[in-house]
Design a protein around this motif. Structure first.
Motif, PDB file in Angstrom:
ATOM      1  N   ILE A 196       0.840  -1.193   0.000  1.00 54.55           N
ATOM      2  CA  ILE A 196       0.000   0.000   0.000  1.00 54.55           C
ATOM      3  C   ILE A 196       0.878   1.247   0.000  1.00 54.55           C
ATOM      4  O   ILE A 196       1.790   1.372   0.823  1.00 54.55           O
ATOM      5  N   SER A 197       0.587   2.155  -0.927  1.00 52.39           N
ATOM      6  CA  SER A 197       1.213   3.481  -0.923  1.00 52.39           C
ATOM      7  C   SER A 197       0.177   4.488  -1.405  1.00 52.39           C
ATOM      8  O   SER A 197      -0.938   4.119  -1.762  1.00 52.39           O
ATOM      9  N   ARG A 198       0.558   5.745  -1.436  1.00 52.23           N
ATOM     10  CA  ARG A 198      -0.354   6.787  -1.898  1.00 52.23           C
ATOM     11  C   ARG A 198      -0.187   7.070  -3.389  1.00 52.23           C
ATOM     12  O   ARG A 198      -0.813   7.970  -3.927  1.00 52.23           O
ATOM     13  N   ASP A 199       0.617   6.264  -4.078  1.00 49.89           N
ATOM     14  CA  ASP A 199       0.789   6.445  -5.518  1.00 49.89           C
ATOM     15  C   ASP A 199      -0.484   6.056  -6.259  1.00 49.89           C
ATOM     16  O   ASP A 199      -1.306   5.288  -5.759  1.00 49.89           O
ATOM     17  N   SER A 200      -0.609   6.571  -7.467  1.00 51.89           N
ATOM     18  CA  SER A 200      -1.786   6.292  -8.304  1.00 51.89           C
ATOM     19  C   SER A 200      -1.755   4.860  -8.839  1.00 51.89           C
ATOM     20  O   SER A 200      -0.705   4.204  -8.850  1.00 51.89           O
ATOM     21  N   LEU A 201      -2.899   4.406  -9.322  1.00 48.07           N
ATOM     22  CA  LEU A 201      -2.968   3.082  -9.937  1.00 48.07           C
ATOM     23  C   LEU A 201      -2.081   3.005 -11.176  1.00 48.07           C
ATOM     24  O   LEU A 201      -1.446   1.985 -11.429  1.00 48.07           O
TER      25      LEU A 201
END
Length: 158
Positions: free
Chosen positions: A68-73
């Motif tokens: 899990i990270s805050r990067d986009s799909l």
């Protein structure tokens, strides 16, 4: 940050290679959640590759592994393709960040880098037991040896 023995905060997040994943739907099997700061950085790449390389061993122990990270799909898809990653990568790109899963798990923190203060993800891993409770956690993770430590913690509880 949830403590060992507490019910893991539930969530549903989109992933780069399939339908969204919901933690509570996984009851009956263990889940490793590894929170990482950013796609394609050296440490995050090593960590994701390590979990991907050992995915069959985790699966044999009845354990799923999710990053899990805050990067986009779209960023996750490029990251997966470039490094042949096998673990699902979930996007917590919710705004504001304080309402996201990273905040729910206490890994969205103030960080210092080269004297500058910013908000970011504290590299952390949570082992969720088959009963939905936090079985173990690692915060401020150093990548070398970490995948082995998580695997060993699961193998020791069999």
């Amino acid at each position: 940050m949830p403590e060992t023995g507490e019910i893991a905060p539930d969530f549903t997040l989109p992933r780069d290679d399939g339908p969204p994943l919901t933690l509570s739907d996984q009851r009956g099997q263990r889940v490793v959640l590894f929170f990482y700061p950013r796609d394609a950085t050296a440490g995050c790449t090593a960590q994701a590759r390590g979990f991907s390389e050992r995915l069959d061993a985790f699966t044999a122990l009845g354990t799923q592994v999710w990053g899990i990270s805050r990067d986009s799909l779209a960023s996750h898809a490029r990251f997966r393709e470039k490094h042949a990653l096998r673990v699902p990568l979930l996007s917590d790109a919710q705004e504001p960040a304080e309402n996201g899963v990273c905040a729910l798990y206490g890994v969205w923190r103030e960080k210092k880098l080269y004297g500058r203060v910013h908000m970011g993800i504290l590299r952390s891993t949570f082992l969720i037991g088959a009963d939905g409770r936090i079985a173990a956690s690692w915060t401020g993770v150093r990548v070398p040896g970490h995948v082995d430590a998580v695997y060993d913690a699961i193998a020791d509880t069999r």
